[in-house]
Design an enzyme around this catalytic site. Structure first.
Site, PDB file in Angstrom:
ATOM      1  N   GLU A 116     -22.712  34.685  69.617  1.00  0.00           N
ATOM      2  CA  GLU A 116     -22.153  34.874  70.968  1.00  0.00           C
ATOM      3  C   GLU A 116     -21.889  33.489  71.519  1.00  0.00           C
ATOM      4  O   GLU A 116     -22.828  32.716  71.712  1.00  0.00           O
ATOM      5  CB  GLU A 116     -23.148  35.613  71.868  1.00  0.00           C
ATOM      6  CG  GLU A 116     -23.509  37.010  71.408  1.00  0.00           C
ATOM      7  CD  GLU A 116     -22.322  37.954  71.384  1.00  0.00           C
ATOM      8  OE1 GLU A 116     -21.316  37.659  72.055  1.00  0.00           O
ATOM      9  OE2 GLU A 116     -22.391  38.954  70.679  1.00  0.00           O
ATOM     10  N   GLY A 140     -24.769  30.618  72.291  1.00  0.00           N
ATOM     11  CA  GLY A 140     -24.638  29.222  72.689  1.00  0.00           C
ATOM     12  C   GLY A 140     -23.189  28.796  72.584  1.00  0.00           C
ATOM     13  O   GLY A 140     -22.283  29.631  72.662  1.00  0.00           O
ATOM     14  N   SER A 141     -22.983  27.522  72.364  1.00  0.00           N
ATOM     15  CA  SER A 141     -21.616  27.008  72.379  1.00  0.00           C
ATOM     16  C   SER A 141     -20.889  27.338  71.071  1.00  0.00           C
ATOM     17  O   SER A 141     -21.513  27.558  70.029  1.00  0.00           O
ATOM     18  CB  SER A 141     -21.639  25.502  72.592  1.00  0.00           C
ATOM     19  OG  SER A 141     -22.263  24.888  71.479  1.00  0.00           O
ATOM     20  N   CYS A 189     -21.579  32.600  80.793  1.00  0.00           N
ATOM     21  CA  CYS A 189     -20.481  32.654  79.820  1.00  0.00           C
ATOM     22  C   CYS A 189     -19.388  33.614  80.270  1.00  0.00           C
ATOM     23  O   CYS A 189     -18.256  33.515  79.828  1.00  0.00           O
ATOM     24  CB  CYS A 189     -21.028  33.069  78.465  1.00  0.00           C
ATOM     25  SG  CYS A 189     -21.956  34.609  78.556  1.00  0.00           S
ATOM     26  N   LYS A 208     -36.183  30.712  69.053  1.00  0.00           N
ATOM     27  CA  LYS A 208     -36.091  29.349  69.591  1.00  0.00           C
ATOM     28  C   LYS A 208     -35.320  29.373  70.905  1.00  0.00           C
ATOM     29  O   LYS A 208     -34.117  29.587  70.920  1.00  0.00           O
ATOM     30  CB  LYS A 208     -35.351  28.436  68.598  1.00  0.00           C
ATOM     31  CG  LYS A 208     -35.423  26.986  69.020  1.00  0.00           C
ATOM     32  CD  LYS A 208     -34.371  26.137  68.352  1.00  0.00           C
ATOM     33  CE  LYS A 208     -33.326  25.597  69.287  1.00  0.00           C
ATOM     34  NZ  LYS A 208     -33.770  25.077  70.566  1.00  0.00           N
ATOM     35  N   THR A 217     -21.749  24.832  68.205  1.00  0.00           N
ATOM     36  CA  THR A 217     -23.003  25.117  67.499  1.00  0.00           C
ATOM     37  C   THR A 217     -22.849  26.379  66.641  1.00  0.00           C
ATOM     38  O   THR A 217     -23.347  26.434  65.513  1.00  0.00           O
ATOM     39  CB  THR A 217     -24.164  25.287  68.497  1.00  0.00           C
ATOM     40  OG1 THR A 217     -24.241  24.129  69.301  1.00  0.00           O
ATOM     41  CG2 THR A 217     -25.482  25.487  67.786  1.00  0.00           C
TER      42      THR A 217
END
Ligand code: NAD
Length: 488
Positions: free
Chosen positions: A255, A233-234, A290, A180, A237
């Site tokens: 990550e 992602g964050s 990041c 996704k 999440t």
């Protein structure tokens, strides 16, 4: 340009979402609609997982050379189409076209090539035992078997780069994949889907389901047939995914966010080239990497001189149309992200920061008049404990913080909930080793930044990550070790 109609890849075919619902995708540089992306749901995820499950036995028994050949072929096709991929990535994310062409797409090609090569040289362990008498013993050997169906979830900042960073090791290790991409930047994943068909991947081996996190992402994490989730992602999440996956005993690799320090010691070689790298480490990709250093810790004895040279360079950065070759910073990825960065700057001012440059939106003329551009911003005067220095802004904002000595630099750097990447600048070799060892970060760069060797473990400590990607770590994540003990 007419808007693109995107699709899911399920069972080797490009298909619309079952419920025929669509999301608008905007071009960050103009604010206009670029594409309509499937707003898929749990039914589409179920279809994709079913296809992946059907394909799993065949793929896991496909000879490694054949799997590697297909990954190589996909890499070749992307490379042949590099310009079109770069243009689409830049349109979708707002990043400078030159950056997409030199970093994002070549790195996606390298990810596929690297894991195609690595899987062919990957061995497993064997442990011999003596059983106390001549001729009696046992051999243990470790099988590393694919997990089955795995889920790969990626963010918007390096869309194809991070998507392939997960898909390549998962497929190389013999898993089938339901992936996704971010709903904010879904475009290049569709081109990847088309080329995976052209490369000859069997149907169901790679499936791509587009849509929102709480619907598609959550359904993927919850699905009982999905054995592992690799997520970037964050941190928020990541925490939600960890909470869902824990009672299902799923493997997760997370990550997540960062608040990375760049530490400049008085003995650093501050050549023009190194200063350029320090500037790049704060502002590359509009600060939406990041690994960007957003806390710039500078030894007090050189602070003022450094600040002037640094500011001169930051002021010279060009914010502009991503298509223009002279543009250093393109647009922020979305209206929502632009608003977030502006709120962070308001907070910094309210907390008493001095804004040394930037701090405002940039209004361009012509094609980009409706885009979400922010001037590269340098602030000072806030303690490390201020929210500006503790929360991830993920935009073109660097905060200068002076320090007295090595001990204080380490303490300030480590005073963060995050632990992704640190960079340090010094010519003292012993100090470089000492400080690198003392930093609570998964990655430390000394006198460089974003110098990547795909064999190395990649990831963060504390709230930046759980597990590591890259090299053998990724292949270990995507396989289940099984020890076989044979007595003789
Ligand atoms: P995000 O967490 O909002 O979204 C990431 C992905 O997760 C998207 O595909 C999203 O749709 C999906 N998602 C959202 N909610 C979900 C849920 N409940 N279940 C499953 N999936 C869900 O992050 P973002 O805004 O796209 O990306 C920016 C963040 O990514 C920053 O925090 C940045 O630091 C981080 N990041 C980390 C790394 C790293 O290697 N550590 C690399 C790049 C970006």
């Amino acid at each position: 340009m007419p808007s693109l109609r995107l699709a899911n890849l399920i069972d080797g075919r490009l298909v619309a979402p079952r419920a025929d619902r669509w999301l608008e995708v905007h071009e960050p540089a103009t604010g206009e609609i670029l594409a309509h992306c499937p707003d898929s749901d749990a039914n589409d995820v179920a279809d994709a997982v079913a296809a992946a499950q059907r394909a799993a036995p065949g793929w896991s028994h496909t000879p490694i050379e054949q799997r590697a050949r297909l990954l190589q072929r996909l890499a070749e096709l992307i490379e042949q189409d590099l310009d079109a991929f770069a243009a689409l990535e830049s349109r979708d994310s707002g990043k400078p076209l030159a950056l997409a062409r030199s970093l994002d797409i070549p790195r996606a090609v390298s990810n596929l090539r690297y894991f195609a090569a690595t899987i062919q040289g990957w061995g497993s362990e064997s442990h011999a035992m003596a059983l106390g008498q001549p001729g009696a013993g046992a051999i243990n050997y470790t099988l590393r078997q694919p997990l089955g169906v795995v889920g790969c979830i990626s963010p918007w900042n390096l869309p194809l780069y991070l998507f392939t960073w997960k898909i390549a090791p998962a497929l190389a290790a013999g898993n089938t994949v339901v992936a996704k991409p971010s709903e904010v930047t879904p475009c290049t994943a569709v081109r990847l889907a088309e080329l995976s068909i052209a490369a000859g991947f069997p149907p169901g081996v790679l499936n791509i389901v587009q849509g929102r996190g709480p619907s598609v992402g959550q359904a993927l994490v919850e699905h009982p047939r999905v054995k592992a989730i690799s997520f970037t992602g964050s941190t928020a999440t990541g925490a939600a995914i960890a909470a869902t996956a824990a009672p299902l005993f799923k493997k997760v690799s997370l990550e997540m966010g960062g608040k990375n320090p760049a530490i400049v010691f008085a003995d650093a070689d501050l050549s023009d080239a190194n200063l350029d790298t320090i500037v790049r480490s704060g502002f590359a990709n509009q600060g939406e990497i990041c690994l960007c250093g957003s806390r710039l810790l500078v030894q007090r004895s050189i602070y003022e001189g450094f600040r002037e040279r640094y500011l001169e360079r930051v002021r010279a950065l060009v914010v502009g149309d991503p298509d223009e070759p002279g543009t250093h910073l393109g647009a922020l990825v979305s209206q929502a992200h632009f608003d977030k960065v502006m709120r962070c700057l308001d907070q910094a001012r309210a907390d008493g920061a001095s804004v040394l440059c930037g701090g405002e939106p940039v209004r361009l003329q012509g094609r980009c008049a409706g885009g979400w551009f922010v001037a590269p911003t340098v602030i000072e005067g806030l303690p490390n404990t201020a929210s500006t220095n503790q929360t991830e802004i993920f935009g073109p904002v660097a905060s200068l913080i002076p320090f007295e000595d090595e001990a204080e630099a380490i303490a300030l750097a480590n005073d963060s909930a995050y632990g992704l990447a640190a960079s340090l600048w010094t010519q003292d070799l012993s100090r470089a080793h000492r400080v690198a060892a003392a930093l609570d970060f998964g990655i430390v760069w000394v006198n460089c930044w974003l110098l990547r060797d795909l064999r190395t473990p990649f990831g963060g400590a504390k709230q930046s990550g759980l597990g590591r990607e890259g090299g053998a770590e990724a292949l270990a994540f995507f396989t289940e070790p099984k020890n076989v003990c044979i007595r003789y």
